[in-house]
Each structure stands twice: as C-alpha cells, then as structure tokens.
Write a protein that holds these residues in place. Structure first.
Motif, short mmCIF file in Angstrom:
data_model
loop_
_atom_site.label_atom_id
_atom_site.label_comp_id
_atom_site.label_asym_id
_atom_site.label_seq_id
_atom_site.Cartn_x
_atom_site.Cartn_y
_atom_site.Cartn_z
N GLN A 80 -14.77 1.17 -1.10
CA GLN A 80 -14.11 1.95 -2.14
C GLN A 80 -12.84 1.27 -2.66
O GLN A 80 -12.49 1.40 -3.84
CB GLN A 80 -13.72 3.33 -1.60
N ASP A 81 -12.16 0.55 -1.77
CA ASP A 81 -10.90 -0.08 -2.16
C ASP A 81 -10.57 -1.21 -1.19
O ASP A 81 -10.87 -1.13 0.00
CB ASP A 81 -9.77 0.97 -2.14
N VAL A 82 -9.95 -2.28 -1.73
CA VAL A 82 -9.48 -3.40 -0.91
C VAL A 82 -7.99 -3.53 -1.15
O VAL A 82 -7.55 -3.82 -2.26
CB VAL A 82 -10.20 -4.71 -1.28
N SER A 83 -7.20 -3.27 -0.10
CA SER A 83 -5.74 -3.26 -0.26
C SER A 83 -5.16 -4.67 -0.23
O SER A 83 -5.65 -5.54 0.50
CB SER A 83 -5.11 -2.43 0.87
N GLU A 84 -4.11 -4.88 -1.04
CA GLU A 84 -3.42 -6.18 -1.04
C GLU A 84 -2.71 -6.41 0.29
O GLU A 84 -2.44 -7.55 0.67
CB GLU A 84 -2.38 -6.21 -2.17
N ARG A 85 -2.39 -5.33 0.97
CA ARG A 85 -1.68 -5.43 2.25
C ARG A 85 -2.65 -5.55 3.42
O ARG A 85 -2.24 -5.49 4.57
CB ARG A 85 -0.79 -4.20 2.45
N GLY A 86 -3.93 -5.70 3.12
CA GLY A 86 -4.92 -5.77 4.18
C GLY A 86 -5.57 -4.42 4.40
O GLY A 86 -4.97 -3.38 4.16
N GLY A 87 -6.82 -4.42 4.86
CA GLY A 87 -7.52 -3.18 5.11
C GLY A 87 -8.49 -2.85 3.98
O GLY A 87 -8.23 -3.12 2.81
N VAL A 96 -16.94 11.21 3.53
CA VAL A 96 -15.99 10.68 4.51
C VAL A 96 -15.65 9.23 4.19
O VAL A 96 -16.54 8.41 3.94
CB VAL A 96 -16.57 10.78 5.94
N ILE A 97 -14.33 8.91 4.21
CA ILE A 97 -13.88 7.54 3.99
C ILE A 97 -13.12 7.08 5.22
O ILE A 97 -12.21 7.76 5.71
CB ILE A 97 -12.99 7.44 2.73
N GLY A 98 -13.52 5.91 5.73
CA GLY A 98 -12.87 5.34 6.91
C GLY A 98 -12.12 4.07 6.54
O GLY A 98 -12.30 3.52 5.44
N LEU A 99 -11.28 3.60 7.46
CA LEU A 99 -10.46 2.41 7.20
C LEU A 99 -10.89 1.28 8.12
O LEU A 99 -10.93 1.43 9.35
CB LEU A 99 -8.99 2.75 7.44
N LEU A 100 -11.20 0.14 7.51
CA LEU A 100 -11.55 -1.07 8.24
C LEU A 100 -10.34 -2.00 8.19
O LEU A 100 -10.07 -2.63 7.18
CB LEU A 100 -12.78 -1.74 7.61
N ARG A 101 -9.59 -2.08 9.29
CA ARG A 101 -8.37 -2.88 9.34
C ARG A 101 -8.68 -4.34 9.68
O ARG A 101 -9.71 -4.63 10.31
CB ARG A 101 -7.40 -2.32 10.38
N ASN A 102 -7.75 -5.22 9.32
CA ASN A 102 -7.96 -6.67 9.53
C ASN A 102 -8.35 -7.02 10.97
O ASN A 102 -9.30 -7.78 11.17
CB ASN A 102 -6.70 -7.45 9.14
N PRO A 103 -7.64 -6.51 12.01
CA PRO A 103 -7.99 -6.91 13.38
C PRO A 103 -9.39 -6.49 13.81
O PRO A 103 -9.95 -7.06 14.75
CB PRO A 103 -6.93 -6.22 14.24
N GLN A 104 -9.96 -5.49 13.11
CA GLN A 104 -11.29 -4.99 13.47
C GLN A 104 -12.40 -5.58 12.59
O GLN A 104 -13.55 -5.16 12.67
CB GLN A 104 -11.33 -3.46 13.39
N ARG A 109 -9.10 -14.68 13.39
CA ARG A 109 -8.00 -14.11 12.62
C ARG A 109 -8.40 -13.98 11.16
O ARG A 109 -8.94 -14.92 10.56
CB ARG A 109 -6.75 -14.99 12.74
N VAL A 110 -8.13 -12.81 10.58
CA VAL A 110 -8.45 -12.54 9.18
C VAL A 110 -7.16 -12.16 8.46
O VAL A 110 -6.54 -11.15 8.79
CB VAL A 110 -9.49 -11.41 9.05
N SER A 111 -6.75 -12.96 7.48
CA SER A 111 -5.52 -12.68 6.72
C SER A 111 -5.83 -11.73 5.56
O SER A 111 -6.99 -11.44 5.26
CB SER A 111 -4.93 -13.99 6.17
N ASN A 112 -4.77 -11.25 4.90
CA ASN A 112 -4.96 -10.36 3.74
C ASN A 112 -5.72 -11.06 2.63
O ASN A 112 -6.53 -10.44 1.93
CB ASN A 112 -3.60 -9.89 3.22
N GLU A 113 -5.47 -12.37 2.45
CA GLU A 113 -6.18 -13.14 1.41
C GLU A 113 -7.66 -13.25 1.76
O GLU A 113 -8.52 -13.15 0.88
CB GLU A 113 -5.56 -14.54 1.28
N ASP A 114 -7.96 -13.43 3.06
CA ASP A 114 -9.36 -13.50 3.49
C ASP A 114 -10.09 -12.19 3.20
O ASP A 114 -11.26 -12.20 2.79
CB ASP A 114 -9.44 -13.80 5.00
#
Length: 540
Positions: A80-87, A96-104, A109-114
C-alpha cells in the motif's frame, strides 16, 4: 513551503523537500528548486489530499481486528505504501494493514534506499505475521521465509514461490527456538541480580559469549554466574555497526573483557575498546587484542587511577579558600590536567582553577588546539577572572591572537598587561555605576507618569510578563519619533492587533516567535556591547 502548523506549541514547520522535483535537488541545485517552486508547490498541494487519505486509511486499518489472524500465519498481500524512512505498509486482507520493517525484510542489511528499490505500491507479495502488539499493530516478516540468508535481496520471487514450505519449517522450529531464547533471557535477567563480591571496576575478565543481539550488543558470562553487556561503542575505537557485531562474535566464543562500569540494579557494562593498543585493533585482529589483554588492561587501569586522582584533587581544591585571592589578579600556575578543551591549573595555596578555551585567546581556539598549546606540567601565567576561579590568558594579550602565535611573549609581558586590564575594568565599572545612577535618577523623575503598553505574554512558570509598545505603533519607529501619538492611538491599535491574532493562529505563533527573536537579539546586542566596552578599555 509551510508544511504544518502546531497551534498547541506555537510551531510552524517549513519544508523545501516538498518543492523538489527530483529527490536531492536542494543539495545539487537549490536555485533550480526556488525557480520551480510555484509549480512544485501546486503539484504537492494537488497530490496531498490523496496521500493524506491513504495515511488515514492505514491508521484506521491498524485498528481493524481480523478474528482469523494468527501469529506466524502466511498471508498474501498488496503493498500500500513505501516509506522514505524505511518500512512497507502491506494490505493482508479483511481490511487489515500490517507493517514490514527493514530488519524483518531479510537476514542481510536492508537500507531505506534498498526498500524503495525492492518494493513498489501495488506489488503482490507474501509475508508472515510476525507479531501482533497489544496496541493492535501487526508486524510482518519476509525474513522468516528465507531459506538462505539474503534471499529476499538476491531473489525475492524465489522466496515467494517457496513461502509455504519455509513458513511451515519456521513454525515447526519456532517453539524450540522461542524456548531457548526465553531461557537465555531469563538467565541474563537472573545474572544481572547476581553479585560477585570479588568483581571490581576495570578488572580484566575472561568470558564466554551467551548471546549476540540483532540490535547490537553482546551478553558475556564472566564467571560466578554473572553476565555483563558489551555494547557497540565499547567494542572498538572504530565505529562498529550491528552487522559488524554479528560477524565478530558468535555464541560460545571465548573472549577477554574489562569491567567498564558497575551500577546498582543495572547491567554490568564491559569493554574490549579499553584493551586496544591501537584504535581499531578489535576490528582488524581481535585475537591479538586478547593475547595482549593483560598488558593493555594494566596500562588502562594506571590511566584511570591517575585521572581519578587528578579529579579528586580538583574536587578538594574547589573547597579551598585563599583569603589573598582577588578578582583580576595575575597568578603563575602549573597545568594539572587537560580535558574537553578545559585546562586545569594549580595557582598556589592548594587552589586549582579552570582555564576554558574561550578564555585562552581573543582568536578562536578549538579543543584540538588546546592540546597543542598546553601540556601537563607547563608553567603559565593567568588572570583570575571570577570568584569561582575561572582563569584567563585572553586578558593578558596585547594584540588579539598573541596566545596562539607567541604565548611566551604573553607571559613575559603579563605584569604590564594585567595592570592595564585592571585599570580598564575599574574605569568600566565606574562608568557603569554612573550610567546606573543617571538611569535611576530618570526613573525616579518619571515614576508617577502613566504609559500605555500591551501585555504580550504571561509566563506562569517564570513569573514574567513581557510588555510591548511596538505592537501599538501604526508605522515602524513611531515610538522613537512621536511616542505621545502612539499613546493617544493605543486603544484602537491594540484592538486591531487583538482581532488579527484571534483570526489567524499563524499570526499568534509569529507574534510569540517574534518575541523570542527580540529577546535573543537583545541578548546578542548586550553581549556585543559588553565585549566591545571591555576591549576598548583594555586597548586604551
């Protein structure tokens, strides 16, 4: 662009990022951003309602509860959305909307740019429900679906194809892994309460790695049931990231550490940085550090004891009173310690004073330059600036910057310069007293006169009431040119000002902000005048 207005805290947040056509334009070519600002602002405003609606939808979706949703369940979803700050926000069905964070996302290692490269709005992906918080937030994971670490970065499509099999394997092994993790957690908690009567600060200990955290930090068993924490900043003088920690340490590794800090009811902090003979040795060759640990630990303890002795000496000296000590007196002293740009100087009779870098010279002296200019044991001359025993060599300079260019010359001419400075201070104090008496005379003469002012603010915390006549001016500088006219028209102008403030919260914010700016400007002017007066008297 005005990005947001916080009426509660009287803050106006501005943005040039919203005016960028392409990311990074403000860094590469700010002039281009300003030229195209009108067009970019219009485009931003046009797209803002849609973005706001998507955000509101996500916020509402977080409160949606799916009775069939279970932890560690595999779900298909749509980004639904890709945040510039990651996630990444992912819709996983039933609103239902869930959050997929960088560490998961991956074991790598996955950076915000990745993240922005790997996911796009509308992508169909598979995720595992990793956690459901008490607040109803749903944390997702693709990392749990990787067969090999880094598969999500190298080949995400392969991860989605084998998702069913990987999810089943994860669920099968989870109870055992969770039990082990919980046991280690309880053991660490229990160990934090264990007291070893033989444990001392700065002691060298051999230990065994018990756990390596994804968030950085290593739990180390150092004997007698005691577990300490080795945090990233205490591993090496070089920067050590969380990924570096996972590469450098493994559960079961035998290492050597120094007990860095011991506090009641807090974890025991450990250090390997204190064992490095050269900065970065723990990163380049940790085995060499462990081999030379005894020698390095002894050198470190000697430094600590020496520093603590100097500190204790300074603390004790602060309580010493020399009846012969006078403000602006010239003293010879010996440098006792140098720390963070401050030179501690013994000036006789058990007194130790503080020579800050701002008081060394009228030229700017950095913390690094302080180290070059002074060494422990140096004999110097200083001027006692205040009763708290702040010292100054700046007041002994004939020309600005002499202490930087030729400190020896300053010491040779110190007696003469100190005498000139004291004479200037006495003259300045006499002039200040004359000004004060003149001001008091004027105030007494006009004490019964009535003036009109506007109350700008009532500070309950500080008990202050700032007033203003500037807000009563029809034209700028009316108070200077014709104050009587300002008082005559005060009622009407004040009513108009109040009306404007009530209508516009921005004006209210700006009026308070203007008040703060006025205070700051006034303080700067006063400081500049004091500095100028002191400089003029000194040079004369």
């Amino acid at each position: 662009m005005v990005f947001s207005i916080d009426n509660d805290h009287q803050r106006i947040t501005l943005s040039t990022k919203s005016l960028e056509v392409n990311p990074g334009d403000m860094v590469e070519n700010p002039q281009l951003v300003y030229e195209k600002a009108e067009e970019a602002a219009a485009a931003f405003r046009a797209g803002f309602p849609e973005a706001k609606a998507r955000k509101q939808e996500r916020m509402e979706a977080r409160g949606v509860v799916d009775p069939n949703l279970k932890v560690h369940e595999l779900r298909s979803g749509v980004v639904q959305d890709v945040s510039e700050r990651g996630g990444v926000s992912v819709h996983i069905g039933a609103g239902v909307i869930g959050l997929l964070r960088n560490p998961q996302i991956s074991d790598e290692r996955v950076s915000n740019e990745d993240v922005e490269k790997m996911f796009s709005v509308g992508d169909k992906i598979k995720v595992m429900v990793y956690k459901i918080s008490k607040a109803g937030h749903i944390i997702l994971s693709t990392r749990s679906l990787e067969v090999n670490p880094g598969d999500m970065v190298k080949n995400p499509q392969l991860v989605y194809e084998k998702a069913e099999e990987a999810a089943a394997a994860f669920r099968a092994g989870f109870p055992e892994a969770e039990a082990e993790a919980e046991a280690r957690k309880q053991e660490r908690k229990k160990a934090r309460g264990v007291v070893d009567p033989n444990l001392k600060a700065y002691e060298l200990r051999s230990g065994v790695v018990q756990d390596v955290s994804e968030r950085g930090g290593v739990s180390v068993h150092i004997g007698a049931g005691v577990i300490g924490l080795l945090r990233n900043p205490q591993i090496s003088d070089e920067c050590v990231s969380n990924e570096d920690v996972e590469k450098m340490f493994s559960v079961g590794d035998k290492i050597k550490v120094v007990v860095h800090k011991m506090r009641k009811d807090r974890p025991i902090m450990l250090s390997t940085k204190s064992l490095e003979l050269n900065p970065g040795d723990m990163v380049k060759n940790p085995q060499l550090v462990y081999e030379k640990a005894e020698e390095a630990a002894a050198a470190f303890r000697a430094k600590v004891l020496e520093a603590e002795a100097r500190k204790q000496e300074r603390v004790e000296a602060r309580g010493v009173v020399d009846p012969n000590l006078k403000v602006h007196e010239l003293r010879s002293g010996v440098v006792q310690d140098i720390r963070l740009g401050v030179v501690w100087v013994h000036i006789g009779a058990g007194l130790i004073g503080m020579l800050q870098n701002a008081q060394i010279s009228r030229e700017c002296v950095t913390v690094k330059e302080v180290r070059k200019m002074f060494s422990v044991g140096d004999e110097i001359k200083i001027d006692n600036d205040r009763q708290r025993i702040s010292l100054s060599t700046k007041n002994l300079e004939v020309n600005p910057g002499d202490m930087v260019k030729n400190p020896q010359l300053v010491y040779e001419k110190a007696e003469e310069a100190a005498a000139v400075f004291r004479a200037g201070v006495l003259e300045a104090e006499a002039e200040a007293e004359a000004h004060k008496q003149e001001r008091d005379k004027v105030l007494r003469a006009h004490s019964k006169e009535t003036r009109k002012v506007m109350v700008l603010e009532i500070s309950k915390n500080w008990g202050r009431i700032p007033l203003s006549t500037r807000s009563l001016e029809v034209n700028p500088s009316d108070m200077v040119k014709n104050p009587q006219m300002v008082y005559e028209k005060a009622e009407g102008v004040a009513a108009a000002f109040r009306a404007k403030v009530e209508v516009s919260p921005i004006l209210k914010c700006l009026s308070i902000r203007q008040l703060e700016e006025d205070r700051e400007q006034q303080n700067k002017i006063l400081k500049a005048r004091h500095a100028e007066d002191a400089s003029v008297h000194y040079l004369n």
